[in-house]
Design a protein around this motif. Structure first.
Motif, PDB file in Angstrom:
ATOM      1  N   TYR A   1       0.833  -1.212   0.000  1.00  0.00           N
ATOM      2  CA  TYR A   1       0.000   0.000   0.000  1.00  0.00           C
ATOM      3  C   TYR A   1       0.864   1.258   0.000  1.00  0.00           C
ATOM      4  O   TYR A   1       1.776   1.410   0.817  1.00  0.00           O
ATOM      5  CB  TYR A   1      -0.926   0.023   1.210  1.00  0.00           C
ATOM      6  N   GLY A   2       0.558   2.175  -0.946  1.00  0.00           N
ATOM      7  CA  GLY A   2       1.282   3.444  -1.027  1.00  0.00           C
ATOM      8  C   GLY A   2       2.689   3.331  -1.572  1.00  0.00           C
ATOM      9  O   GLY A   2       3.432   4.321  -1.563  1.00  0.00           O
ATOM     10  N   ARG A   3       3.082   2.152  -2.058  1.00  0.00           N
ATOM     11  CA  ARG A   3       4.463   1.953  -2.525  1.00  0.00           C
ATOM     12  C   ARG A   3       4.518   1.753  -4.037  1.00  0.00           C
ATOM     13  O   ARG A   3       5.425   1.101  -4.561  1.00  0.00           O
ATOM     14  CB  ARG A   3       5.092   0.759  -1.816  1.00  0.00           C
ATOM     15  N   GLU A   4       3.576   2.316  -4.768  1.00  0.00           N
ATOM     16  CA  GLU A   4       3.547   2.209  -6.228  1.00  0.00           C
ATOM     17  C   GLU A   4       4.905   2.609  -6.823  1.00  0.00           C
ATOM     18  O   GLU A   4       5.471   3.652  -6.479  1.00  0.00           O
ATOM     19  CB  GLU A   4       2.468   3.129  -6.798  1.00  0.00           C
ATOM     20  N   GLY A   5       5.442   1.770  -7.706  1.00  0.00           N
ATOM     21  CA  GLY A   5       6.720   2.045  -8.354  1.00  0.00           C
ATOM     22  C   GLY A   5       7.914   1.554  -7.569  1.00  0.00           C
ATOM     23  O   GLY A   5       9.015   1.427  -8.110  1.00  0.00           O
TER      24      GLY A   5
ATOM     25  N   CYS B   1       2.687  -2.060  -8.987  1.00  0.00           N
ATOM     26  CA  CYS B   1       1.784  -1.341  -9.884  1.00  0.00           C
ATOM     27  C   CYS B   1       0.583  -0.786  -9.111  1.00  0.00           C
ATOM     28  O   CYS B   1       0.215  -1.313  -8.066  1.00  0.00           O
ATOM     29  CB  CYS B   1       1.276  -2.277 -10.980  1.00  0.00           C
ATOM     30  N   ARG B   2       0.005   0.239  -9.669  1.00  0.00           N
ATOM     31  CA  ARG B   2      -1.182   0.848  -9.071  1.00  0.00           C
ATOM     32  C   ARG B   2      -2.328   0.778 -10.059  1.00  0.00           C
ATOM     33  O   ARG B   2      -2.152   0.960 -11.272  1.00  0.00           O
ATOM     34  CB  ARG B   2      -0.913   2.311  -8.710  1.00  0.00           C
ATOM     35  N   THR B   3      -3.512   0.511  -9.544  1.00  0.00           N
ATOM     36  CA  THR B   3      -4.721   0.554 -10.339  1.00  0.00           C
ATOM     37  C   THR B   3      -5.840   1.118  -9.479  1.00  0.00           C
ATOM     38  O   THR B   3      -5.635   1.388  -8.291  1.00  0.00           O
ATOM     39  CB  THR B   3      -5.090  -0.852 -10.868  1.00  0.00           C
ATOM     40  N   VAL B   4      -6.990   1.334 -10.042  1.00  0.00           N
ATOM     41  CA  VAL B   4      -8.159   1.802  -9.304  1.00  0.00           C
ATOM     42  C   VAL B   4      -9.214   0.714  -9.342  1.00  0.00           C
ATOM     43  O   VAL B   4      -9.610   0.254 -10.416  1.00  0.00           O
ATOM     44  CB  VAL B   4      -8.705   3.123  -9.884  1.00  0.00           C
ATOM     45  N   ILE B   5      -9.659   0.289  -8.168  1.00  0.00           N
ATOM     46  CA  ILE B   5     -10.650  -0.773  -8.049  1.00  0.00           C
ATOM     47  C   ILE B   5     -11.766  -0.287  -7.129  1.00  0.00           C
ATOM     48  O   ILE B   5     -11.506   0.109  -5.999  1.00  0.00           O
ATOM     49  CB  ILE B   5     -10.018  -2.056  -7.477  1.00  0.00           C
ATOM     50  N   GLY B   6     -12.973  -0.292  -7.637  1.00  0.00           N
ATOM     51  CA  GLY B   6     -14.096   0.183  -6.833  1.00  0.00           C
ATOM     52  C   GLY B   6     -13.938   1.623  -6.401  1.00  0.00           C
ATOM     53  O   GLY B   6     -14.382   2.003  -5.321  1.00  0.00           O
ATOM     54  N   GLY B   7     -13.273   2.417  -7.235  1.00  0.00           N
ATOM     55  CA  GLY B   7     -13.063   3.824  -6.931  1.00  0.00           C
ATOM     56  C   GLY B   7     -11.943   4.093  -5.952  1.00  0.00           C
ATOM     57  O   GLY B   7     -11.716   5.239  -5.565  1.00  0.00           O
TER      58      GLY B   7
ATOM     59  N   PHE C   1      -0.355  -3.444  -6.125  1.00  0.00           N
ATOM     60  CA  PHE C   1      -0.153  -4.887  -6.150  1.00  0.00           C
ATOM     61  C   PHE C   1       1.147  -5.209  -6.879  1.00  0.00           C
ATOM     62  O   PHE C   1       1.734  -4.361  -7.561  1.00  0.00           O
ATOM     63  CB  PHE C   1      -1.327  -5.584  -6.854  1.00  0.00           C
ATOM     64  N   CYS C   2       1.596  -6.450  -6.733  1.00  0.00           N
ATOM     65  CA  CYS C   2       2.776  -6.931  -7.444  1.00  0.00           C
ATOM     66  C   CYS C   2       2.321  -7.718  -8.666  1.00  0.00           C
ATOM     67  O   CYS C   2       1.586  -8.700  -8.522  1.00  0.00           O
ATOM     68  CB  CYS C   2       3.638  -7.811  -6.542  1.00  0.00           C
ATOM     69  N   PRO C   3       2.750  -7.329  -9.875  1.00  0.00           N
ATOM     70  CA  PRO C   3       2.298  -8.020 -11.086  1.00  0.00           C
ATOM     71  C   PRO C   3       2.900  -9.416 -11.238  1.00  0.00           C
ATOM     72  O   PRO C   3       2.473 -10.168 -12.121  1.00  0.00           O
ATOM     73  CB  PRO C   3       2.770  -7.096 -12.211  1.00  0.00           C
ATOM     74  N   VAL C   4       3.866  -9.771 -10.396  1.00  0.00           N
ATOM     75  CA  VAL C   4       4.439 -11.115 -10.432  1.00  0.00           C
ATOM     76  C   VAL C   4       3.854 -11.979  -9.320  1.00  0.00           C
ATOM     77  O   VAL C   4       3.264 -13.027  -9.564  1.00  0.00           O
ATOM     78  CB  VAL C   4       5.977 -11.067 -10.339  1.00  0.00           C
ATOM     79  N   CYS C   5       3.990 -11.527  -8.086  1.00  0.00           N
ATOM     80  CA  CYS C   5       3.516 -12.329  -6.949  1.00  0.00           C
ATOM     81  C   CYS C   5       1.998 -12.487  -6.932  1.00  0.00           C
ATOM     82  O   CYS C   5       1.477 -13.435  -6.333  1.00  0.00           O
ATOM     83  CB  CYS C   5       3.980 -11.698  -5.640  1.00  0.00           C
ATOM     84  N   GLN C   6       1.290 -11.567  -7.577  1.00  0.00           N
ATOM     85  CA  GLN C   6      -0.170 -11.639  -7.610  1.00  0.00           C
ATOM     86  C   GLN C   6      -0.683 -11.821  -9.034  1.00  0.00           C
ATOM     87  O   GLN C   6      -1.773 -11.383  -9.353  1.00  0.00           O
ATOM     88  CB  GLN C   6      -0.762 -10.376  -6.972  1.00  0.00           C
ATOM     89  N   MET C   7       0.103 -12.472  -9.878  1.00  0.00           N
ATOM     90  CA  MET C   7      -0.250 -12.564 -11.296  1.00  0.00           C
ATOM     91  C   MET C   7      -1.264 -13.671 -11.590  1.00  0.00           C
ATOM     92  O   MET C   7      -1.570 -13.948 -12.746  1.00  0.00           O
ATOM     93  CB  MET C   7       0.989 -12.758 -12.154  1.00  0.00           C
ATOM     94  N   ASP C   8      -1.815 -14.308 -10.544  1.00  0.00           N
ATOM     95  CA  ASP C   8      -2.851 -15.299 -10.764  1.00  0.00           C
ATOM     96  C   ASP C   8      -4.010 -14.714 -11.579  1.00  0.00           C
ATOM     97  O   ASP C   8      -4.652 -15.386 -12.376  1.00  0.00           O
ATOM     98  CB  ASP C   8      -3.378 -15.840  -9.446  1.00  0.00           C
ATOM     99  N   PHE C   9      -4.249 -13.410 -11.408  1.00  0.00           N
ATOM    100  CA  PHE C   9      -5.307 -12.721 -12.149  1.00  0.00           C
ATOM    101  C   PHE C   9      -5.011 -12.748 -13.645  1.00  0.00           C
ATOM    102  O   PHE C   9      -5.868 -12.957 -14.474  1.00  0.00           O
ATOM    103  CB  PHE C   9      -5.443 -11.282 -11.672  1.00  0.00           C
ATOM    104  N   LEU C  10      -3.722 -12.515 -13.990  1.00  0.00           N
ATOM    105  CA  LEU C  10      -3.334 -12.493 -15.389  1.00  0.00           C
ATOM    106  C   LEU C  10      -3.506 -13.881 -16.013  1.00  0.00           C
ATOM    107  O   LEU C  10      -3.963 -14.025 -17.132  1.00  0.00           O
ATOM    108  CB  LEU C  10      -1.889 -12.023 -15.524  1.00  0.00           C
ATOM    109  N   ARG C  11      -3.176 -14.922 -15.253  1.00  0.00           N
ATOM    110  CA  ARG C  11      -3.316 -16.277 -15.758  1.00  0.00           C
ATOM    111  C   ARG C  11      -4.784 -16.618 -15.959  1.00  0.00           C
ATOM    112  O   ARG C  11      -5.166 -17.232 -16.952  1.00  0.00           O
ATOM    113  CB  ARG C  11      -2.691 -17.279 -14.791  1.00  0.00           C
ATOM    114  N   SER C  12      -5.628 -16.163 -15.021  1.00  0.00           N
ATOM    115  CA  SER C  12      -7.048 -16.515 -15.123  1.00  0.00           C
ATOM    116  C   SER C  12      -7.716 -15.784 -16.271  1.00  0.00           C
ATOM    117  O   SER C  12      -8.758 -16.201 -16.762  1.00  0.00           O
ATOM    118  CB  SER C  12      -7.769 -16.165 -13.813  1.00  0.00           C
ATOM    119  N   ALA C  13      -7.121 -14.663 -16.709  1.00  0.00           N
ATOM    120  CA  ALA C  13      -7.717 -13.878 -17.785  1.00  0.00           C
ATOM    121  C   ALA C  13      -7.317 -14.402 -19.156  1.00  0.00           C
ATOM    122  O   ALA C  13      -7.885 -14.003 -20.168  1.00  0.00           O
ATOM    123  CB  ALA C  13      -7.311 -12.414 -17.656  1.00  0.00           C
TER     124      ALA C  13
END
Length: 281
Positions: free
Chosen positions: A242-246, A257-263, A268-280
């Motif tokens: 949190y708050g550590r984008e970049g 990486c930073r994104t906006v979810i629910g406003g 998040f980490c695009p590697v450690c949390q990349m399960d989303f990318l695999r599911s997509a």
């Protein structure tokens, strides 16, 4: 906004110092921060009452009184609670002062004036503060994978949005939803209905573990808390995402990486949390 770990820290600091003390007088500088009852009745009913103990429910603080009455407080975004000697310099935006019988004062300040107090009398149902609509507390209420999946497992909303819904789980906000999902290795944008049984189990284990860890890291003495004016104790150096984008992921060193979810901003980490990318795919 203070979330569960910060509220638990405030309770741990204030409670031992106010137990058994009597409220001699209540000074209200901003009546609008008292949501129920009217400010005059709030003051009259509390004068002469003795504080038994404190409780936390999600992001709410409660002061139980010997009479059976209870004060309910939600700090909202910028609310702050300090116990000070009577002659201590007053914080700017101090809206309520509870004068206690040991020459100490319990003071509530709030720059944005969103924080609110309710006084619920003995035998009265609290239909005013919203506390009756909260989901279970994630610490001590036996959070299970089955409960999580039953409540949100069919929803298409992002799992981060579900975690921040106070009617599902009480006490998690924007900061700790990011921290929990990073520790669980789940992308905050994952639709809740896409999580597997293993992920629900991991999430149920991670939620109380992460919150308890941050409560421990928040630990300060009453002197440190007062010196920091109730604000400078927070565990910012221990935040993983949190708050550590970049900045580098503390596990794989990839840039966060930073994104906006629910406003709300989400990191998040695009590697450690990349399960989303695999599911997509």
């Amino acid at each position: 906004m203070p979330e569960l770990p910060e509220i638990e820290t405030i309770k741990g600091i204030i409670e031992p110092q106010v137990q058994g003390l009597t409220i001699k007088n209540v000074i209200v500088n901003r009546p609008e921060v008292i949501a129920y009852p009217a400010a005059n009745a709030f003051c009259d009913l509390l004068t002469g009452q003795t504080i038994s103990h404190m409780e936390r429910r999600g992001k709410f603080l409660l002061f139980a009184l010997d009479s059976g009455d209870r004060i309910v407080l939600h700090l909202r975004m910028t609310g702050c609670l300090l116990l000070t000697p009577a002659g201590h310099p007053e914080e700017k935006h101090t809206h309520i002062i509870f004068e206690l019988n040991n020459d100490m004062e319990l003071r509530f300040s709030d720059m944005r004036r969103f924080g609110r107090f309710w006084l619920i009398q003995a035998g009265e149902n609290d239909t005013y503060s919203g506390i009756d609509k909260l989901g279970p507390d994630p610490i001590g209420d036996g959070l299970t994978p089955e409960f999580l999946e039953a409540r949100v497992g069919k929803r298409k909303k992002p799992i981060k949005v579900c975690l921040m819904d106070q009617k599902i789980i009480a006490g998690i906000g924007n900061i700790y939803s990011d921290e929990i999902l990073f520790s669980a290795g789940i992308h905050p944008g994952r639709p809740a209905d896409s999580l597997s049984a293993d992920e629900w189990e991991r999430l149920a284990e991670t939620i109380p573990e992460v919150l308890a860890w941050f409560i421990e890291k928040d630990s300060v003495t009453p002197e440190e808390y007062l010196r920091g004016r109730g604000r400078d104790y927070r565990n910012t150096p221990f935040l993983q995402v949190y708050g550590r984008e970049g900045g580098p992921c503390r596990i794989c060193k990839t840039s966060l990486c930073r994104t906006v979810i629910g406003g709300r901003s989400s990191t998040f980490c695009p590697v450690c949390q990349m399960d989303f990318l695999r599911s997509a795919d």
